[in-house]
Design a protein around this motif. Structure first.
Motif, mmCIF file in Angstrom:
data_model
loop_
_atom_site.group_PDB
_atom_site.id
_atom_site.type_symbol
_atom_site.label_atom_id
_atom_site.label_comp_id
_atom_site.label_asym_id
_atom_site.label_seq_id
_atom_site.Cartn_x
_atom_site.Cartn_y
_atom_site.Cartn_z
ATOM 1 N N ASP A 123 0.845 -1.181 0.000
ATOM 2 C CA ASP A 123 0.000 0.000 0.000
ATOM 3 C C ASP A 123 0.888 1.241 0.000
ATOM 4 O O ASP A 123 2.060 1.188 0.404
ATOM 5 N N ILE A 124 0.356 2.372 -0.446
ATOM 6 C CA ILE A 124 1.144 3.612 -0.460
ATOM 7 C C ILE A 124 0.981 4.380 0.838
ATOM 8 O O ILE A 124 1.966 4.767 1.477
ATOM 9 N N GLU A 125 -0.258 4.588 1.257
ATOM 10 C CA GLU A 125 -0.508 5.383 2.454
ATOM 11 C C GLU A 125 -0.603 4.478 3.677
ATOM 12 O O GLU A 125 -1.556 3.718 3.829
ATOM 13 N N ASP A 179 5.566 5.241 5.139
ATOM 14 C CA ASP A 179 4.699 5.081 3.974
ATOM 15 C C ASP A 179 5.302 4.112 2.955
ATOM 16 O O ASP A 179 6.474 3.735 3.041
ATOM 17 N N GLY A 180 4.484 3.740 1.965
ATOM 18 C CA GLY A 180 4.901 2.749 0.986
ATOM 19 C C GLY A 180 6.058 3.186 0.111
ATOM 20 O O GLY A 180 6.942 2.384 -0.214
ATOM 21 N N ILE A 181 6.086 4.469 -0.300
ATOM 22 C CA ILE A 181 7.167 4.944 -1.164
ATOM 23 C C ILE A 181 8.503 4.879 -0.437
ATOM 24 O O ILE A 181 9.514 4.401 -0.981
ATOM 25 N N MET A 186 2.395 -2.225 -6.287
ATOM 26 C CA MET A 186 1.781 -1.192 -5.456
ATOM 27 C C MET A 186 0.258 -1.203 -5.605
ATOM 28 O O MET A 186 -0.261 -1.494 -6.681
ATOM 29 N N SER A 213 -2.918 1.516 -5.227
ATOM 30 C CA SER A 213 -3.065 2.961 -5.239
ATOM 31 C C SER A 213 -4.527 3.347 -5.362
ATOM 32 O O SER A 213 -5.332 2.610 -5.929
ATOM 33 N N ALA A 272 1.608 9.649 -6.516
ATOM 34 C CA ALA A 272 2.324 8.831 -5.542
ATOM 35 C C ALA A 272 2.744 7.492 -6.148
ATOM 36 O O ALA A 272 3.847 6.992 -5.879
ATOM 37 N N THR A 273 1.874 6.915 -6.980
ATOM 38 C CA THR A 273 2.211 5.646 -7.625
ATOM 39 C C THR A 273 3.388 5.811 -8.574
ATOM 40 O O THR A 273 4.295 4.960 -8.628
ATOM 41 N N ALA A 323 6.418 5.829 -6.608
ATOM 42 C CA ALA A 323 6.777 4.478 -6.179
ATOM 43 C C ALA A 323 7.454 3.696 -7.296
ATOM 44 O O ALA A 323 8.418 2.956 -7.062
#
Length: 374
Positions: free
Chosen positions: A55-57, A62-64, A80, A82, A91-92, A95
């Motif tokens: 997951d990103i958030e 965080d995911g990144i 990922m 998103s 954000a994706t 990533a």
């Protein structure tokens, strides 16, 4: 051997849901879960998964940030999840730049016709990138890129796990490549899984005086293509824009097909323009479709197209490439070693349509030389 998966998400419901879908496939096994990026880093080191869903958030880390740290310490293929928003798209893309290989919307039913298709899509993506890792991924070598000088990959036996443009090593131009002398009017590039990073690698190396329009067909949700086009435009010497209905094709401009729609070339001679439209046909799997855009380019430009098929799952592009080939245009495919997934280029190559299979790090140089600006 089953593909070993680590599932990372701060939602216990989503972790359970993804784990159930993955474990339904006998060729995969969830070997662990984590509810934030910090736990993901620790679990990756301890469990050595073949692939991670991320997951990103998330809280704590965080995911990144987790992707970056995992790629530094234990490089592992990452898928990922998103949200389908502009912020989620940006954000994706961050990533993917950090080293993730692919992505799906958090509500992945949004890009499938039904629940069963969504389940198959998730399973397919996890298996594809997990199997690639098992067979050919190794630890990346460190690199120190600069923002002003795009870096190209070397032709190595084992490519970097992350496929990030920041980890491509500089490579001297191929001394044995010579342009064919063929005259072109258009360059068309089709891709899917791994495509965002591959396209960035290629387009950032093209000169500002590139002499032809470029069509980009990337399998991507509608919410993502505006952010992707904007990012490419900010990084490239050429102009990159999301295609709009009625756009006149201009030299030195790359037109990215909007997600969820089809992009066609209309007209002949010197007045070609784009037709962009909604496609509600249940028989068409990909929106945008490489086949559909390539086929229209064959009708409008005949033998004047240089088409390149890059990394991606499936066979989209093969039939469009066949029409281009029959019209006298030239087809290139990305080689297996530098692909995230070799499906689309392999389909073109196996059909005898590709004149050459080219390492990603050489594609921009070859295009530039072939069209007379390199």
């Amino acid at each position: 051997m089953a593909v070993k998966v680590l599932v990372v998400d701060d939602s216990s419901f989503f972790r359970r849901r993804v784990s159930e879908i993955i474990n339904q496939d006998p060729e995969m096994e969830v070997i662990g879960t984590a509810n934030n990026g910090k736990e993901a880093i620790a679990q990756t080191a301890a469990l050595k998964p073949d692939v991670i869903t991320m997951d990103i958030e998330m809280p704590v880390l965080d995911g990144i940030s987790a992707v970056k740290k995992i790629m530094e310490s234990n490089p592992t293929p990452i898928l990922m999840f998103s949200s389908l928003t502009h912020a989620g798209a940006s954000a994706t893309l961050d990533a993917l730049e950090a080293g993730a290989l692919d992505f799906l919307p958090k509500k992945f039913e949004d890009i499938a016709r039904d629940k069963e298709e969504a389940t198959r899509l998730l399973q397919q993506k996890v298996k594809e990138i997990g199997r690639r890792r098992i067979s050919r991924f190794n630890r990346p070598r460190p690199a120190t890129p600069t923002a002003s000088a795009p870096i190209r990959s070397s032709t190595v036996t084992q490519p970097d796990r992350s496929f990030s443009t920041r980890q491509f090593e500089p490579k001297a131009p191929e001394a044995d490549f010579r342009a064919s002398g063929k005259k072109y009017q258009l360059v068309a590039i089709g891709t899917s899984t791994g495509g965002p990073v591959a396209l960035q690698n290629i387009l950032t190396q093209l000169p500002a005086n590139f002499p032809h329009p470029i069509l980009l067909i990337q399998h991507m949700p509608a919410a993502f293509t505006p952010a992707f086009a904007s990012r490419l435009n900010s990084l490239c010497k050429i102009q990159v824009k999301e295609a709009e209905n009625g756009d006149m094709l201009r030299p030195g401009v790359a037109y990215l097909a909007p997600g969820g729609k089809q992009m066609l070339v209309e007209g002949r001679g010197s007045g070609q323009k784009l037709k962009v439209f909604e496609d509600d046909s249940p028989r068409v799997t990909y929106k945008p479709s490489v086949d559909i855009t390539f086929a229209s380019a064959a009708k409008s430009y005949g033998d004047g197209v240089l088409a390149v098929v890059l990394t991606g799952m499936g066979a989209d592009g093969r039939e469009g490439a066949r029409m281009l080939k029959q019209a006298g245009s030239k087809i290139w495919a990305q080689d297996e070693k530098s692909c995230v997934v070799y499906g689309m280029p392999q389909a073109v190559a196996n059909a005898g349509l590709a004149e050459a299979s080219i390492a990603l790090g050489d594609v921009a140089m070859r295009i530039s030389r072939e069209v007379g600006c390199g």
